[in-house]
Design an enzyme around this catalytic site. Structure first.
Site, PDB file in Angstrom:
ATOM      1  N   SER A 122       0.790  -0.978  -0.239  1.00 50.03           N
ATOM      2  CA  SER A 122       0.137   0.249  -0.106  1.00 50.03           C
ATOM      3  C   SER A 122       0.968   1.195   0.040  1.00 50.03           C
ATOM      4  CB  SER A 122      -0.882   0.055   1.257  1.00 50.03           C
ATOM      5  OG  SER A 122      -1.497   1.298   1.407  1.00 50.03           O
ATOM      6  N   TYR A 135      -2.190  -1.213  10.551  1.00 44.20           N
ATOM      7  CA  TYR A 135      -1.990  -1.353   9.332  1.00 44.20           C
ATOM      8  C   TYR A 135      -0.617  -0.590   8.538  1.00 44.20           C
ATOM      9  CZ  TYR A 135      -3.774  -1.015   4.439  1.00 44.20           C
ATOM     10  OH  TYR A 135      -4.007  -1.246   2.980  1.00 44.20           O
TER      11      TYR A 135
HETATM   12  N1  LIG Z   1      -8.589  -1.269  -1.483  1.00 45.24           N
HETATM   13  C1  LIG Z   1      -7.654  -0.107  -1.200  1.00 45.24           C
HETATM   14  O1  LIG Z   1      -7.676   1.036  -1.420  1.00 45.24           O
HETATM   15  C2  LIG Z   1      -6.200  -0.627  -1.046  1.00 45.24           C
HETATM   16  C3  LIG Z   1      -5.020   0.239  -1.152  1.00 45.24           C
HETATM   17  C4  LIG Z   1      -3.823  -0.325  -0.875  1.00 45.24           C
HETATM   18  C5  LIG Z   1      -3.562  -1.691  -0.556  1.00 45.24           C
HETATM   19  N2  LIG Z   1      -4.618  -2.603  -0.308  1.00 45.24           N
HETATM   20  C6  LIG Z   1      -4.318  -3.758   0.038  1.00 45.24           C
HETATM   21  O2  LIG Z   1      -4.896  -4.597  -0.912  1.00 45.24           O
HETATM   22  C7  LIG Z   1      -5.313  -5.858  -0.364  1.00 45.24           C
HETATM   23  C8  LIG Z   1      -6.698  -6.277  -0.841  1.00 45.24           C
HETATM   24  O3  LIG Z   1      -7.540  -5.172  -0.365  1.00 45.24           O
HETATM   25  P1  LIG Z   1      -8.917  -5.234  -0.902  1.00 45.24           P
HETATM   26  O4  LIG Z   1      -9.217  -3.578  -0.933  1.00 45.24           O
HETATM   27  O5  LIG Z   1      -9.276  -6.126  -2.026  1.00 45.24           O
HETATM   28  O6  LIG Z   1      -9.839  -5.774   0.399  1.00 45.24           O
HETATM   29  P2  LIG Z   1     -11.215  -6.591   0.559  1.00 45.24           P
HETATM   30  O7  LIG Z   1     -11.459  -6.512   1.706  1.00 45.24           O
HETATM   31  O8  LIG Z   1     -12.076  -6.483  -0.539  1.00 45.24           O
HETATM   32  O9  LIG Z   1     -10.357  -8.176   0.190  1.00 45.24           O
HETATM   33  C9  LIG Z   1      -9.552  -8.593   1.187  1.00 45.24           C
HETATM   34  C10 LIG Z   1     -10.154 -10.166   1.151  1.00 45.24           C
HETATM   35  O10 LIG Z   1      -9.255 -10.706   2.175  1.00 45.24           O
HETATM   36  C11 LIG Z   1     -10.024 -11.690   2.930  1.00 45.24           C
HETATM   37  N3  LIG Z   1      -9.590 -11.822   4.480  1.00 45.24           N
HETATM   38  C12 LIG Z   1      -9.674 -11.067   5.245  1.00 45.24           C
HETATM   39  N4  LIG Z   1      -9.293 -11.910   6.360  1.00 45.24           N
HETATM   40  C13 LIG Z   1      -8.826 -13.075   6.021  1.00 45.24           C
HETATM   41  C14 LIG Z   1      -8.118 -14.052   6.659  1.00 45.24           C
HETATM   42  N5  LIG Z   1      -8.156 -13.792   8.172  1.00 45.24           N
HETATM   43  N6  LIG Z   1      -8.145 -15.081   6.127  1.00 45.24           N
HETATM   44  C15 LIG Z   1      -8.132 -14.897   4.848  1.00 45.24           C
HETATM   45  N7  LIG Z   1      -8.643 -14.231   3.976  1.00 45.24           N
HETATM   46  C16 LIG Z   1      -9.007 -13.194   4.675  1.00 45.24           C
HETATM   47  C17 LIG Z   1     -11.171 -10.982   2.910  1.00 45.24           C
HETATM   48  O11 LIG Z   1     -12.273 -12.131   3.423  1.00 45.24           O
HETATM   49  C18 LIG Z   1     -11.450 -10.431   1.601  1.00 45.24           C
HETATM   50  O12 LIG Z   1     -11.929 -11.139   0.757  1.00 45.24           O
HETATM   51  C19 LIG Z   1      -5.255  -5.982   1.104  1.00 45.24           C
HETATM   52  O13 LIG Z   1      -3.717  -6.142   1.833  1.00 45.24           O
HETATM   53  C20 LIG Z   1      -5.061  -4.346   1.365  1.00 45.24           C
HETATM   54  O14 LIG Z   1      -4.493  -3.760   2.365  1.00 45.24           O
HETATM   55  C21 LIG Z   1      -5.900  -2.135  -0.485  1.00 45.24           C
END
Ligand SMILES: NC(=O)c1ccc[n+]([C@@H]2O[C@H](COP(=O)([O-])OP(=O)(O)OC[C@H]3O[C@@H](n4cnc5c(N)ncnc54)[C@H](O)[C@@H]3O)[C@@H](O)[C@H]2O)c1
Length: 240
Positions: A122, A135
């Protein structure tokens, strides 16, 4: 290949992108219903697992050529109010689980002489924001783990990189936008402009497919020299 958090926003887009490119994809997620849906739409093999449980990680496939460490959660609170148990859970999911998965899959990659590790970090792995202590700490640790992996694995034909997105249009972000709109009594578009796009040059959220495209690109043979890197996909946020 194996994608963690493959039923959610970015992970699901990665699963689709790799499946469309012909990869045999293992999709791992804690959410059973979304895992089944995501597997059905992509043809990926579903694994329902809570990645904070080391025993669940031990049951996952180890013979994979590509690992996408993507699963993540967020909790927002100032440090004095931040629940210690939540802090620990976030480190376990976003640092310890990637480490345990690396222990499982690297020996096979070394034997094969080829492998790719893509860590979805991120902009918060490169800089900080208030109220996101767990985070930010976890993403900074993931950046370090990725670089150590790159140094150890290069001699075996394995690369390791981080992708550093800004705000992506996924449930993680749209949920926060809806919450803030409710709390402040203003529209979601106003919250998006005020808070989520305030620091970007490109004035829109990132689509999950735009992150998945970079992940897929990193896994081609053309990217063999690119390792230990952190690649912002952030609309200019970290350039400012
Ligand atoms: N959305 C954003 O703006 C953004 C920005 C930067 C980085 N990220 C990173 O991208 C990655 C994905 O984020 P996203 O936005 O797609 O989130 P999201 O919430 O849409 O998806 C995350 C997934 O992880 C799964 N998950 C959560 N806890 C878990 C566990 N204990 N075991 C197995 N699976 C688990 C959830 O069920 C979900 O399907 C994350 O690492 C997040 O930090 C997201």
């Amino acid at each position: 290949m194996l994608v963690t958090g493959g039923a959610g926003g970015i992970g699901r887009a990665c699963v689709r992108a790799f499946a469309e490119a012909g990869a045999s994809v293992h999709l791992v997620d804690v959410d059973e219903r979304s895992t089944a849906e995501a597997a059905a739409e992509s043809g990926a093999r579903p694994h329902t697992a809570d990645l904070t449980d080391p025993a669940a990680i031990d049951r996952l496939p180890s013979d994979v050529d590509i690992l996408v460490n993507n699963a993540g959660i967020q909790h927002v609170a100032p440090i004095p109010d931040f629940p210690p148990e939540m802090f620990r859970t976030i480190q376990t999911l976003m640092v310890t689980a990637p480490f345990l998965l690396l222990r499982r899959v690297l020996p096979g990659m070394y034997e094969r002489g080829w492998g790719r590790v893509v860590n979805i970090s991120s902009v918060h792995g490169l800089r900080a924001s208030p109220h996101k202590s767990a985070y930010v700490a976890a993403k900074h640790a993931l950046e370090g783990l990725s670089k150590v992996t790159a140094l150890e694995a290069a001699a075996h034909g394995v690369t390791s990189n981080c992708i550093d997105p800004g705000y992506v249009r996924t449930p993680l972000v749209t949920g926060q936008i809806a919450d803030q709109a409710r709390t402040r009594g203003i529209g979601e578009d106003a919250v998006t402009d005020d808070v989520f796009l305030a620091r970007t040059a490109v004035k829109r959220l990132i689509e999950p497919e735009e992150v998945a495209a970079v992940a897929a690109w990193l896994c081609g043979d053309h990217a063999a020299y690119l390792t230990g890197a952190s690649i912002p996909v952030d609309g200019g946020w970290t350039a400012a």
